[in-house]
Design an enzyme around this catalytic site. Sequence first.
Site, PDB file in Angstrom:
ATOM      1  N   GLU A  29       0.568  -1.234  -0.128  1.00 34.49           N
ATOM      2  CA  GLU A  29       0.055  -0.184  -0.091  1.00 34.49           C
ATOM      3  C   GLU A  29       0.805   1.276  -0.171  1.00 34.49           C
ATOM      4  O   GLU A  29       1.874   1.370   0.668  1.00 34.49           O
ATOM      5  CB  GLU A  29      -1.102  -0.284   1.401  1.00 34.49           C
ATOM      6  CG  GLU A  29      -1.873   1.058   1.166  1.00 34.49           C
ATOM      7  CD  GLU A  29      -2.984   0.766   2.479  1.00 34.49           C
ATOM      8  OE1 GLU A  29      -3.877   1.647   2.537  1.00 34.49           O
ATOM      9  OE2 GLU A  29      -2.629   0.155   3.136  1.00 34.49           O
ATOM     10  N   LYS A  87      -9.302   3.482  -2.630  1.00 38.25           N
ATOM     11  CA  LYS A  87      -9.847   2.838  -1.354  1.00 38.25           C
ATOM     12  C   LYS A  87     -10.933   3.164  -1.038  1.00 38.25           C
ATOM     13  O   LYS A  87     -11.411   4.480  -1.054  1.00 38.25           O
ATOM     14  CB  LYS A  87      -8.640   2.980  -0.095  1.00 38.25           C
ATOM     15  CG  LYS A  87      -8.739   1.965   0.871  1.00 38.25           C
ATOM     16  CD  LYS A  87      -7.539   2.285   1.921  1.00 38.25           C
ATOM     17  CE  LYS A  87      -7.418   1.235   2.622  1.00 38.25           C
ATOM     18  NZ  LYS A  87      -6.400   1.241   3.670  1.00 38.25           N
ATOM     19  N   LEU A  90      22.319  -0.537  31.620  1.00 41.41           N
ATOM     20  CA  LEU A  90      21.791  -1.874  31.548  1.00 41.41           C
ATOM     21  C   LEU A  90      21.752  -2.149  33.177  1.00 41.41           C
ATOM     22  O   LEU A  90      22.883  -1.963  33.751  1.00 41.41           O
ATOM     23  CB  LEU A  90      22.789  -2.784  31.028  1.00 41.41           C
ATOM     24  CG  LEU A  90      22.580  -4.380  30.846  1.00 41.41           C
ATOM     25  CD1 LEU A  90      21.223  -4.505  30.136  1.00 41.41           C
ATOM     26  CD2 LEU A  90      23.781  -5.071  30.127  1.00 41.41           C
ATOM     27  N   SER A  91      20.909  -2.042  33.823  1.00 45.81           N
ATOM     28  CA  SER A  91      20.542  -2.056  35.276  1.00 45.81           C
ATOM     29  C   SER A  91      20.971  -3.672  35.803  1.00 45.81           C
ATOM     30  O   SER A  91      21.012  -3.772  36.992  1.00 45.81           O
ATOM     31  CB  SER A  91      19.097  -1.751  35.620  1.00 45.81           C
ATOM     32  OG  SER A  91      18.264  -2.357  35.209  1.00 45.81           O
ATOM     33  N   GLY A  92      20.398  -4.531  34.800  1.00 43.11           N
ATOM     34  CA  GLY A  92      20.332  -6.177  35.368  1.00 43.11           C
ATOM     35  C   GLY A  92      19.088  -6.286  35.574  1.00 43.11           C
ATOM     36  O   GLY A  92      18.926  -7.783  36.307  1.00 43.11           O
ATOM     37  N   CYS A 140      -6.016  -3.344   1.952  1.00 45.39           N
ATOM     38  CA  CYS A 140      -5.547  -3.350   3.235  1.00 45.39           C
ATOM     39  C   CYS A 140      -6.893  -3.950   4.231  1.00 45.39           C
ATOM     40  O   CYS A 140      -7.567  -4.725   4.370  1.00 45.39           O
ATOM     41  CB  CYS A 140      -4.899  -2.574   3.754  1.00 45.39           C
ATOM     42  SG  CYS A 140      -4.085  -2.606   5.397  1.00 45.39           S
ATOM     43  N   SER A 177      15.718  -3.816  31.145  1.00 47.08           N
ATOM     44  CA  SER A 177      16.907  -3.533  30.367  1.00 47.08           C
ATOM     45  C   SER A 177      17.528  -4.801  29.747  1.00 47.08           C
ATOM     46  O   SER A 177      18.038  -4.854  28.683  1.00 47.08           O
ATOM     47  CB  SER A 177      17.880  -2.926  31.303  1.00 47.08           C
ATOM     48  OG  SER A 177      18.335  -3.645  32.218  1.00 47.08           O
TER      49      SER A 177
END
Length: 649
Positions: free
Chosen positions: A45, A114, A359-361, A175, A365
């Site tokens: 589309e 359409k 990255l916090s653990g 669609c 994250s």
Amino acid sequence: MVHYVTIATCALNQWALDFQGNYERIRQSILQAKGSDAKLRIGPELEIPGYGCYDHFLEGDTILHSWEVLGKLLSDRTLDDILIDTGMPVMHRNQRYNCRVVILNGKIVLIRPKLYLANDGNYRELRWFTAWAGRASIEDYVLPRFISSITGQKTVPIGDALVSTDDSCIGIELCEELFTPESPHIAMSLDGAEIIINSSGSHHELRKLHRRVELIREATMKCGGIYLYANQKGCDGDRLYYDGSAMVLANGEVLAMGRQFAISDVEVTVATADLGAVRSFRGAISSRSLQAARSIVYPRVHADIALSPEKDMFDGRVKPTKPISVRYHLPEEEINLGPACWLWDYLRRSSQGGFFLPLSGGIDSCSTCGHCAFDAGDQQVIEDVRKCVGMGPEYLPKDAQELASHLFYTCYMGTGNSSSETRTRAKQLASAVGSYHVDLNMDSCGLGHRDAYAVHGGSNAENLALQNIQARLRMLLAYLFAALLPWARGRQNPLRGYFTKYDCSSADLNPIGSISKRDLRKYIAYAREHLQLPLVPFSESYVQSDEVEMGMSYDDLSVYGRLRKIAKCGPYSMFTQLLHIWDGLTPRQVADKVKRFFFYYSINRHKMTTITPAYHAETYSPDDNRFDMRQFLYNARWDWQFRCIDQEE
């Protein structure tokens, strides 16, 4: 008797307003279809400007440039001898329409607008387009003069019509029309359309592919016929990821399907189907014949082409495509693949050097980190990789970990109060993924050398970082004092909700923003087992500390959210629904839970107005900007609604 036709559908990685790139991908797909001896090619589309132009559709430039691209396709004689369906916006009688344009040998056969526009959830097509109101009718469309000079046509038909070829008949739906109660393919099939083509911009959601396949399968089982479905793929420039899966079905069976998650730019799916089998299938259903005799009669426009080969069908060179079984991904696999593909498109198109993830653990994250392992597949992908990492033409990553070491940066931002467990988990996960990892102690923040402003000899990067940190520290202190000054004066109005404004909400992208915690936990288990990533273990009885703090579980939050957003429940109707869903609880317990949810939903709603653009993965999403358009200032007491609940206990 057999009557084979070879047909092609596409999944293209189009990009909003990238007219040059979109043109090249369209042209490449047509040539690939021709190379497979297909006589019909359909595409996604609005594939010429890209589906995600949004308010750019209101600009005359977008329509002009779309016509210019179409002109290049019409002028290209290497694209002759195949019926081409493509998509673009068209202005007619000062109304803007989302259209399919069917072309053949340098001429326009039909412009088909359409009929039913998508205008809920993520979609706002009524903001930009008008739905075509003339069912089974056509008008004359006056072509732009520069297009007339290419085609030799002054006017072409525009409207709701069938395309007849020398040996068959084609119906077009777009669609949303497949998903509506009165889908056009029914009336078109009854009026003799043997092939239905559908060009879509259908985004990925967990568990959604099954619905698409079953709708098309049901359509071809009821009506008989061949159905071609094309789709956009990739990130068109916004929150949505289009997951491809172009397919061909015939008489209720899937003949061919493209990949659901793929990072190649062009994918052409080809199948050979039997028109004779369609005619036999339809002729054997007497009730269908009765309905066909009194069906809508569509106008027909002729395309001077035969879809079936002239040679004898029994010479062995044309063979039908055998049905296949559809392979559906588990939701955990979809979570692993969809956001990663979206992130890859964002990276290669934004010309940035990679991704940075604090990255916090923790589970959030860690889930995000798991998405960021890229898979270099074909030559186009390899070229994109070389551009992103700034390597020469000989560079080829040996595995995903090596590639991640160039593109993915992680950092554990700890303090003296951080646990060794989360610090270790972050380091182990970074090592498994391959990211460039920094273990940072925020008590004495630094990168191993002293930063300086430009006036003191510092670099541009140092100067910009130091200027920005002043502004962001002001924000930090402002929120600190906003929270503590009332407390210092003896007022107790604590904020609630595990979502800190401008903390986990402050990023450029959020690949897990619309994925429920329930599905994320399943993904964590999947990644531990199948991807060998050292993610946090948990069990069915595992409870996060924030669940305790909020006084409600993430499983319960998922139920509340889906009832509110998908089932359109206010407090009272949610209470009545949950009385039956949670039959192990007393009415008072259910009422207390519902009231607690709506109170905290109300006072935290303002946070959604600043939410980071998130990969859209589920029908229930907290994304305020596009998907969940409610006010952010509420009467958090819900006096009338809660009183109605109390009266029912």
